[in-house]
Design a protein around this motif. Sequence first.
Motif, mmCIF file in Angstrom:
data_model
loop_
_atom_site.group_PDB
_atom_site.id
_atom_site.type_symbol
_atom_site.label_atom_id
_atom_site.label_comp_id
_atom_site.label_asym_id
_atom_site.label_seq_id
_atom_site.Cartn_x
_atom_site.Cartn_y
_atom_site.Cartn_z
ATOM 1 N N LEU A 39 0.822 -1.207 0.000
ATOM 2 C CA LEU A 39 0.000 0.000 0.000
ATOM 3 C C LEU A 39 0.864 1.269 0.000
ATOM 4 C CD1 LEU A 39 -2.872 1.046 0.087
ATOM 5 C CD2 LEU A 39 -2.824 0.793 2.581
ATOM 6 N N ILE A 40 1.869 1.311 0.870
ATOM 7 C CA ILE A 40 2.762 2.469 0.924
ATOM 8 C C ILE A 40 3.532 2.604 -0.386
ATOM 9 C CG2 ILE A 40 4.753 3.474 2.097
ATOM 10 C CD1 ILE A 40 2.182 3.627 3.703
ATOM 11 N N SER A 41 3.906 1.472 -0.980
ATOM 12 C CA SER A 41 4.605 1.504 -2.271
ATOM 13 C C SER A 41 3.715 2.088 -3.357
ATOM 14 C CB SER A 41 5.052 0.090 -2.661
ATOM 15 O OG SER A 41 5.974 -0.436 -1.721
ATOM 16 N N LEU A 42 2.439 1.675 -3.380
ATOM 17 C CA LEU A 42 1.498 2.197 -4.372
ATOM 18 C C LEU A 42 1.274 3.693 -4.186
ATOM 19 C CD1 LEU A 42 -1.213 -0.619 -4.460
ATOM 20 C CD2 LEU A 42 0.262 0.074 -6.355
ATOM 21 N N GLU A 43 1.147 4.118 -2.953
ATOM 22 C CA GLU A 43 0.934 5.542 -2.676
ATOM 23 C C GLU A 43 2.122 6.365 -3.156
ATOM 24 O OE1 GLU A 43 -1.135 7.776 1.017
ATOM 25 O OE2 GLU A 43 0.835 6.919 1.473
ATOM 26 N N ALA A 44 3.333 5.824 -2.990
ATOM 27 C CA ALA A 44 4.531 6.531 -3.452
ATOM 28 C C ALA A 44 4.634 6.537 -4.973
ATOM 29 C CB ALA A 44 5.779 5.888 -2.843
ATOM 30 N N LEU A 45 4.193 5.460 -5.606
ATOM 31 C CA LEU A 45 4.249 5.366 -7.064
ATOM 32 C C LEU A 45 3.214 6.234 -7.748
ATOM 33 C CD1 LEU A 45 4.725 1.525 -7.687
ATOM 34 C CD2 LEU A 45 6.380 3.327 -8.213
ATOM 35 N N LEU A 46 2.023 6.354 -7.128
ATOM 36 C CA LEU A 46 0.883 6.984 -7.794
ATOM 37 C C LEU A 46 0.291 8.124 -6.969
ATOM 38 C CD1 LEU A 46 -0.854 3.686 -8.949
ATOM 39 C CD2 LEU A 46 0.406 5.274 -10.416
ATOM 40 N N PRO A 47 1.062 9.174 -6.717
ATOM 41 C CA PRO A 47 0.497 10.308 -5.986
ATOM 42 C C PRO A 47 -0.650 10.935 -6.782
ATOM 43 C CG PRO A 47 2.574 10.914 -7.015
ATOM 44 C CD PRO A 47 2.443 9.429 -7.180
ATOM 45 N N GLY A 48 -1.696 11.293 -6.086
ATOM 46 C CA GLY A 48 -2.833 11.894 -6.774
ATOM 47 C C GLY A 48 -3.819 10.899 -7.346
ATOM 48 N N SER A 49 -3.573 9.598 -7.129
ATOM 49 C CA SER A 49 -4.458 8.582 -7.692
ATOM 50 C C SER A 49 -5.655 8.280 -6.799
ATOM 51 C CB SER A 49 -3.674 7.289 -7.931
ATOM 52 O OG SER A 49 -3.214 6.758 -6.698
ATOM 53 N N GLY A 50 -5.682 8.884 -5.612
ATOM 54 C CA GLY A 50 -6.792 8.649 -4.694
ATOM 55 C C GLY A 50 -6.523 7.553 -3.681
ATOM 56 N N ILE A 51 -5.336 6.954 -3.701
ATOM 57 C CA ILE A 51 -4.992 5.917 -2.723
ATOM 58 C C ILE A 51 -4.631 6.589 -1.402
ATOM 59 C CG2 ILE A 51 -3.363 4.086 -2.127
ATOM 60 C CD1 ILE A 51 -3.086 3.499 -5.102
ATOM 61 N N ASP A 52 -5.405 6.329 -0.359
ATOM 62 C CA ASP A 52 -5.172 6.885 0.975
ATOM 63 C C ASP A 52 -4.704 5.752 1.885
ATOM 64 O OD1 ASP A 52 -5.243 8.010 3.499
ATOM 65 O OD2 ASP A 52 -7.084 9.150 3.123
ATOM 66 N N ALA A 53 -3.393 5.594 1.996
ATOM 67 C CA ALA A 53 -2.835 4.467 2.746
ATOM 68 C C ALA A 53 -3.241 4.510 4.212
ATOM 69 C CB ALA A 53 -1.314 4.469 2.609
ATOM 70 N N GLN A 54 -3.185 5.700 4.813
ATOM 71 C CA GLN A 54 -3.517 5.824 6.234
ATOM 72 C C GLN A 54 -4.942 5.358 6.509
ATOM 73 O OE1 GLN A 54 -1.441 7.365 9.068
ATOM 74 N NE2 GLN A 54 -2.924 5.848 9.770
ATOM 75 N N LYS A 55 -5.871 5.776 5.665
ATOM 76 C CA LYS A 55 -7.273 5.403 5.868
ATOM 77 C C LYS A 55 -7.477 3.902 5.716
ATOM 78 C CE LYS A 55 -11.989 6.492 4.321
ATOM 79 N NZ LYS A 55 -12.407 5.075 4.270
ATOM 80 N N ILE A 56 -6.874 3.303 4.680
ATOM 81 C CA ILE A 56 -7.045 1.868 4.451
ATOM 82 C C ILE A 56 -6.469 1.068 5.610
ATOM 83 C CG2 ILE A 56 -6.365 -0.069 2.975
ATOM 84 C CD1 ILE A 56 -6.443 1.878 0.604
ATOM 85 N N ILE A 57 -5.311 1.480 6.109
ATOM 86 C CA ILE A 57 -4.684 0.758 7.220
ATOM 87 C C ILE A 57 -5.517 0.899 8.491
ATOM 88 C CG2 ILE A 57 -2.670 0.734 8.752
ATOM 89 C CD1 ILE A 57 -0.975 1.371 6.261
ATOM 90 N N ASN A 58 -6.006 2.102 8.760
ATOM 91 C CA ASN A 58 -6.833 2.295 9.947
ATOM 92 C C ASN A 58 -8.163 1.557 9.837
ATOM 93 O OD1 ASN A 58 -4.937 3.855 11.266
ATOM 94 N ND2 ASN A 58 -5.786 5.798 10.551
ATOM 95 N N ASP A 59 -8.746 1.516 8.634
ATOM 96 C CA ASP A 59 -9.983 0.758 8.443
ATOM 97 C C ASP A 59 -9.760 -0.724 8.711
ATOM 98 O OD1 ASP A 59 -11.369 3.020 7.819
ATOM 99 O OD2 ASP A 59 -11.387 2.689 5.641
ATOM 100 N N SER A 60 -8.596 -1.246 8.276
ATOM 101 C CA SER A 60 -8.306 -2.664 8.522
ATOM 102 C C SER A 60 -8.147 -2.925 10.016
ATOM 103 C CB SER A 60 -7.047 -3.091 7.766
ATOM 104 O OG SER A 60 -5.878 -2.584 8.373
ATOM 105 N N ALA A 61 -7.604 -1.935 10.741
ATOM 106 C CA ALA A 61 -7.464 -2.077 12.191
ATOM 107 C C ALA A 61 -8.827 -2.071 12.864
ATOM 108 C CB ALA A 61 -6.594 -0.942 12.736
ATOM 109 N N ASP A 62 -9.740 -1.220 12.376
ATOM 110 C CA ASP A 62 -11.084 -1.159 12.941
ATOM 111 C C ASP A 62 -11.844 -2.465 12.737
ATOM 112 O OD1 ASP A 62 -10.647 1.421 13.737
ATOM 113 O OD2 ASP A 62 -11.574 2.319 11.956
ATOM 114 N N ASN A 63 -11.446 -3.217 11.717
ATOM 115 C CA ASN A 63 -12.119 -4.483 11.428
ATOM 116 C C ASN A 63 -11.514 -5.664 12.171
ATOM 117 O OD1 ASN A 63 -13.969 -3.333 9.682
ATOM 118 N ND2 ASN A 63 -12.613 -3.518 7.915
#
Length: 288
Positions: free
Chosen positions: A106-130
Amino acid sequence: LAMLCVAMARPQAVLLTPLREATVMLALDTSGSMRAKDLKPSRIEAAQQAALKFIESKPAHLRVGLVTVAGTAALAQAPTEEKDALRRALENLPLQYGSALGSGLLISLEALLPGSGIDAQKIINDSADNGGPRKPVESGKSLDVQKPKEAEASASRGRNMAIVLMSDGQSNMGPELIKMAELAAAHEVKVYTVGIGTPEGDVVQIQGRSMRVKLEDEALKKVANITQAAYFKADSTEGLAKIYDQLGYRLRFEKRALSEITSYLAILGMVFILFDCLRHFSRFGRII
Protein backbone atom coordinates in the motif's frame (compact mmCIF):
# COMPACT_ATOMS: atom_id res chain seq x y z
CA LEU A 1 -0.88 17.66 -57.24
CA ALA A 2 -3.79 15.25 -56.99
CA MET A 3 -1.49 12.70 -55.38
CA LEU A 4 -0.32 15.31 -52.85
CA CYS A 5 -3.88 16.27 -51.97
CA VAL A 6 -4.76 12.61 -51.38
CA ALA A 7 -1.69 12.10 -49.22
CA MET A 8 -2.44 15.14 -47.07
CA ALA A 9 -6.09 14.15 -46.73
CA ARG A 10 -5.19 10.84 -45.13
CA PRO A 11 -5.39 10.40 -41.34
CA GLN A 12 -2.51 11.88 -39.39
CA ALA A 13 0.55 9.65 -39.21
CA VAL A 14 2.34 8.92 -35.96
CA LEU A 15 5.66 7.41 -35.00
CA LEU A 16 6.36 5.41 -31.86
CA THR A 17 9.39 6.77 -30.02
CA PRO A 18 10.82 5.53 -26.71
CA LEU A 19 10.72 7.61 -23.53
CA ARG A 20 12.94 6.69 -20.60
CA GLU A 21 10.49 6.98 -17.74
CA ALA A 22 9.93 4.14 -15.30
CA THR A 23 9.78 3.63 -11.54
CA VAL A 24 10.34 0.60 -9.31
CA MET A 25 9.64 0.38 -5.59
CA LEU A 26 11.64 -2.13 -3.58
CA ALA A 27 9.54 -3.30 -0.61
CA LEU A 28 11.88 -5.04 1.81
CA ASP A 29 10.70 -7.20 4.71
CA THR A 30 12.45 -6.03 7.90
CA SER A 31 10.54 -8.20 10.38
CA GLY A 32 12.33 -10.22 13.07
CA SER A 33 12.19 -13.45 11.06
CA MET A 34 14.55 -11.89 8.50
CA ARG A 35 17.44 -12.37 10.93
CA ALA A 36 17.31 -16.12 10.18
CA LYS A 37 20.56 -17.51 8.81
CA ASP A 38 19.27 -20.10 6.35
CA LEU A 39 20.62 -17.62 3.78
CA LYS A 40 24.15 -16.46 4.49
CA PRO A 41 25.11 -14.32 6.28
CA SER A 42 21.40 -13.80 7.08
CA ARG A 43 18.16 -13.30 5.19
CA ILE A 44 18.17 -9.53 5.66
CA GLU A 45 21.83 -9.10 4.70
CA ALA A 46 21.45 -11.29 1.63
CA ALA A 47 18.38 -9.28 0.60
CA GLN A 48 20.24 -6.00 1.15
CA GLN A 49 23.15 -7.20 -0.98
CA ALA A 50 20.82 -8.25 -3.79
CA ALA A 51 18.93 -4.94 -3.63
CA LEU A 52 22.23 -3.07 -3.77
CA LYS A 53 23.27 -5.07 -6.82
CA PHE A 54 19.98 -4.15 -8.51
CA ILE A 55 20.54 -0.47 -7.73
CA GLU A 56 24.12 -0.50 -8.99
CA SER A 57 23.12 -2.05 -12.31
CA LYS A 58 19.95 -0.03 -12.91
CA PRO A 59 19.68 2.19 -16.01
CA ALA A 60 20.48 5.84 -15.31
CA HIS A 61 16.90 7.03 -15.88
CA LEU A 62 15.19 4.29 -13.85
CA ARG A 63 13.78 5.76 -10.65
CA VAL A 64 13.89 3.45 -7.62
CA GLY A 65 12.36 3.86 -4.16
CA LEU A 66 12.56 1.82 -0.95
CA VAL A 67 9.85 0.82 1.52
CA THR A 68 10.65 -1.13 4.70
CA VAL A 69 8.03 -3.51 6.06
CA ALA A 70 7.71 -4.79 9.61
CA GLY A 71 4.77 -4.12 11.97
CA THR A 72 4.34 -0.89 10.02
CA ALA A 73 5.48 0.17 6.58
CA ALA A 74 7.79 3.13 6.10
CA LEU A 75 8.92 5.03 3.02
CA ALA A 76 12.69 4.89 3.55
CA GLN A 77 13.47 6.52 0.19
CA ALA A 78 11.17 8.23 -2.28
CA PRO A 79 11.69 7.22 -5.92
CA THR A 80 14.93 8.72 -7.21
CA GLU A 81 17.56 8.21 -9.89
CA GLU A 82 20.34 8.91 -7.36
CA LYS A 83 22.22 5.74 -6.45
CA ASP A 84 23.94 7.33 -3.44
CA ALA A 85 20.59 8.14 -1.82
CA LEU A 86 19.43 4.56 -2.36
CA ARG A 87 22.65 3.13 -0.92
CA ARG A 88 22.22 5.22 2.24
CA ALA A 89 18.60 4.10 2.57
CA LEU A 90 19.69 0.45 2.52
CA GLU A 91 22.24 0.86 5.30
CA ASN A 92 21.53 -0.22 8.88
CA LEU A 93 17.91 -1.29 8.49
CA PRO A 94 16.60 -2.18 11.98
CA LEU A 95 14.55 -5.36 12.32
CA GLN A 96 11.25 -4.93 14.14
CA TYR A 97 8.39 -7.02 15.49
CA GLY A 98 5.49 -7.93 13.23
CA SER A 99 5.01 -8.23 9.48
CA ALA A 100 2.51 -6.10 7.56
CA LEU A 101 3.18 -7.00 3.94
CA GLY A 102 -0.15 -5.56 2.81
CA SER A 103 0.88 -2.22 4.29
CA GLY A 104 4.16 -2.48 2.40
CA LEU A 105 2.35 -2.82 -0.92
CA LEU A 106 0.00 0.00 0.00
CA ILE A 107 2.76 2.47 0.92
CA SER A 108 4.60 1.50 -2.27
CA LEU A 109 1.50 2.20 -4.37
CA GLU A 110 0.93 5.54 -2.68
CA ALA A 111 4.53 6.53 -3.45
CA LEU A 112 4.25 5.37 -7.06
CA LEU A 113 0.88 6.98 -7.79
CA PRO A 114 0.50 10.31 -5.99
CA GLY A 115 -2.83 11.89 -6.77
CA SER A 116 -4.46 8.58 -7.69
CA GLY A 117 -6.79 8.65 -4.69
CA ILE A 118 -4.99 5.92 -2.72
CA ASP A 119 -5.17 6.89 0.98
CA ALA A 120 -2.83 4.47 2.75
CA GLN A 121 -3.52 5.82 6.23
CA LYS A 122 -7.27 5.40 5.87
CA ILE A 123 -7.05 1.87 4.45
CA ILE A 124 -4.68 0.76 7.22
CA ASN A 125 -6.83 2.29 9.95
CA ASP A 126 -9.98 0.76 8.44
CA SER A 127 -8.31 -2.66 8.52
CA ALA A 128 -7.46 -2.08 12.19
CA ASP A 129 -11.08 -1.16 12.94
CA ASN A 130 -12.12 -4.48 11.43
CA GLY A 131 -10.17 -6.45 13.99
CA GLY A 132 -6.48 -5.94 13.28
CA PRO A 133 -4.15 -4.04 15.62
CA ARG A 134 -4.28 -0.31 14.92
CA LYS A 135 -0.82 0.85 13.89
CA PRO A 136 0.16 4.30 12.69
CA VAL A 137 1.89 4.43 9.32
CA GLU A 138 5.40 5.77 9.48
CA SER A 139 5.74 8.02 6.49
CA GLY A 140 9.53 8.00 6.67
CA LYS A 141 11.74 10.72 5.25
CA SER A 142 13.40 10.84 1.89
CA LEU A 143 17.17 11.10 1.99
CA ASP A 144 17.13 13.52 -0.93
CA VAL A 145 15.04 16.51 -1.88
CA GLN A 146 11.79 15.49 -3.55
CA LYS A 147 10.55 17.34 -6.61
CA PRO A 148 6.98 18.66 -6.70
CA LYS A 149 4.52 16.07 -7.95
CA GLU A 150 1.59 16.57 -10.28
CA ALA A 151 -1.76 17.02 -8.63
CA GLU A 152 -3.38 14.19 -10.58
CA ALA A 153 -2.16 10.80 -11.72
CA SER A 154 -3.81 8.34 -14.06
CA ALA A 155 -4.10 4.70 -13.08
CA SER A 156 -2.69 3.80 -16.49
CA ARG A 157 0.66 5.22 -15.36
CA GLY A 158 1.06 1.98 -13.47
CA ARG A 159 1.91 0.20 -16.70
CA ASN A 160 5.32 1.79 -16.46
CA MET A 161 5.82 0.99 -12.79
CA ALA A 162 6.45 -2.06 -10.63
CA ILE A 163 6.94 -3.19 -7.07
CA VAL A 164 9.48 -5.81 -6.01
CA LEU A 165 8.39 -7.37 -2.70
CA MET A 166 11.16 -9.28 -0.92
CA SER A 167 9.94 -11.32 2.04
CA ASP A 168 9.84 -14.70 3.73
CA GLY A 169 6.09 -14.55 3.21
CA GLN A 170 4.84 -14.22 6.78
CA SER A 171 2.26 -11.48 7.25
CA ASN A 172 0.30 -11.04 10.47
CA MET A 173 -0.61 -7.36 10.64
CA GLY A 174 -2.25 -4.60 8.61
CA PRO A 175 -4.54 -4.87 5.58
CA GLU A 176 -4.78 -8.18 3.75
CA LEU A 177 -1.91 -8.76 1.35
CA ILE A 178 -4.14 -10.28 -1.36
CA LYS A 179 -6.54 -7.32 -1.31
CA MET A 180 -3.61 -4.93 -1.69
CA ALA A 181 -2.39 -7.01 -4.63
CA GLU A 182 -5.83 -6.60 -6.20
CA LEU A 183 -5.55 -2.84 -5.67
CA ALA A 184 -2.17 -2.87 -7.43
CA ALA A 185 -3.66 -4.84 -10.31
CA ALA A 186 -6.50 -2.32 -10.61
CA HIS A 187 -3.85 0.37 -11.15
CA GLU A 188 -1.95 -1.89 -13.57
CA VAL A 189 1.12 -2.07 -11.31
CA LYS A 190 2.94 -5.40 -11.46
CA VAL A 191 4.21 -6.83 -8.17
CA TYR A 192 7.20 -9.14 -8.55
CA THR A 193 7.70 -11.20 -5.40
CA VAL A 194 10.90 -12.74 -4.11
CA GLY A 195 10.68 -15.47 -1.47
CA ILE A 196 13.60 -15.07 0.96
CA GLY A 197 14.60 -18.19 2.89
CA THR A 198 14.30 -21.96 2.70
CA PRO A 199 11.43 -24.37 3.36
CA GLU A 200 13.41 -25.85 6.28
CA GLY A 201 13.94 -22.42 7.78
CA ASP A 202 16.00 -21.55 10.83
CA VAL A 203 15.52 -21.03 14.56
CA VAL A 204 15.56 -17.41 15.71
CA GLN A 205 14.92 -15.60 18.97
CA ILE A 206 11.82 -13.40 18.79
CA GLN A 207 10.70 -11.59 21.94
CA GLY A 208 12.62 -14.00 24.13
CA ARG A 209 11.23 -17.13 22.47
CA SER A 210 12.89 -19.58 20.12
CA MET A 211 10.91 -19.97 16.91
CA ARG A 212 11.52 -21.80 13.67
CA VAL A 213 10.75 -19.52 10.76
CA LYS A 214 10.25 -21.06 7.33
CA LEU A 215 9.68 -19.63 3.91
CA GLU A 216 5.90 -19.31 3.37
CA ASP A 217 5.53 -18.42 -0.26
CA GLU A 218 1.95 -19.32 -1.22
CA ALA A 219 0.71 -15.77 -0.67
CA LEU A 220 3.70 -14.36 -2.55
CA LYS A 221 2.87 -16.54 -5.54
CA LYS A 222 -0.74 -15.35 -5.48
CA VAL A 223 0.33 -11.71 -5.39
CA ALA A 224 2.54 -12.16 -8.45
CA ASN A 225 -0.23 -14.02 -10.27
CA ILE A 226 -2.91 -11.42 -9.48
CA THR A 227 -0.74 -8.59 -10.84
CA GLN A 228 0.47 -10.60 -13.87
CA ALA A 229 4.07 -10.48 -12.68
CA ALA A 230 6.35 -13.33 -11.54
CA TYR A 231 7.44 -15.06 -8.34
CA PHE A 232 11.06 -15.95 -7.66
CA LYS A 233 12.28 -18.29 -4.95
CA ALA A 234 15.59 -17.47 -3.30
CA ASP A 235 16.79 -20.51 -1.38
CA SER A 236 20.47 -19.55 -1.54
CA THR A 237 22.53 -16.38 -1.72
CA GLU A 238 23.69 -17.33 -5.23
CA GLY A 239 20.11 -17.95 -6.29
CA LEU A 240 19.08 -14.53 -4.99
CA ALA A 241 21.79 -12.86 -7.06
CA LYS A 242 20.57 -14.66 -10.19
CA ILE A 243 17.02 -13.58 -9.46
CA TYR A 244 18.05 -9.96 -9.48
CA ASP A 245 19.77 -10.43 -12.82
CA GLN A 246 16.44 -11.69 -14.18
CA LEU A 247 14.51 -8.87 -12.53
CA GLY A 248 16.82 -6.32 -14.10
CA TYR A 249 15.96 -7.77 -17.50
CA ARG A 250 12.22 -7.88 -16.83
CA LEU A 251 12.09 -4.34 -15.48
CA ARG A 252 13.57 -2.57 -18.50
CA PHE A 253 10.44 -0.59 -19.13
CA GLU A 254 9.95 1.34 -22.31
CA LYS A 255 7.19 3.86 -22.50
CA ARG A 256 6.01 4.61 -25.99
CA ALA A 257 4.83 8.05 -27.06
CA LEU A 258 3.05 9.15 -30.20
CA SER A 259 5.01 11.76 -32.17
CA GLU A 260 3.32 13.72 -34.96
CA ILE A 261 5.07 13.19 -38.34
CA THR A 262 2.30 14.05 -40.82
CA SER A 263 3.97 17.30 -41.90
CA TYR A 264 7.25 15.51 -42.53
CA LEU A 265 5.53 12.90 -44.71
CA ALA A 266 3.76 15.65 -46.67
CA ILE A 267 7.07 17.42 -47.37
CA LEU A 268 8.64 14.13 -48.42
CA GLY A 269 5.71 13.51 -50.77
CA MET A 270 6.13 16.94 -52.32
CA VAL A 271 9.84 16.27 -52.91
CA PHE A 272 9.05 13.00 -54.70
CA ILE A 273 6.37 14.67 -56.85
CA LEU A 274 8.71 17.54 -57.80
CA PHE A 275 11.47 15.08 -58.66
CA ASP A 276 9.07 13.08 -60.86
CA CYS A 277 7.88 16.26 -62.63
CA LEU A 278 11.46 17.34 -63.41
CA ARG A 279 12.33 13.86 -64.70
CA HIS A 280 9.24 13.83 -66.92
CA PHE A 281 10.01 17.34 -68.28
CA SER A 282 13.65 16.46 -69.09
CA ARG A 283 12.56 13.41 -71.11
CA PHE A 284 9.43 14.68 -72.89
CA GLY A 285 9.66 18.47 -72.68
CA ARG A 286 6.45 18.69 -70.67
CA ILE A 287 5.27 17.88 -67.15
CA ILE A 288 2.11 15.96 -68.07
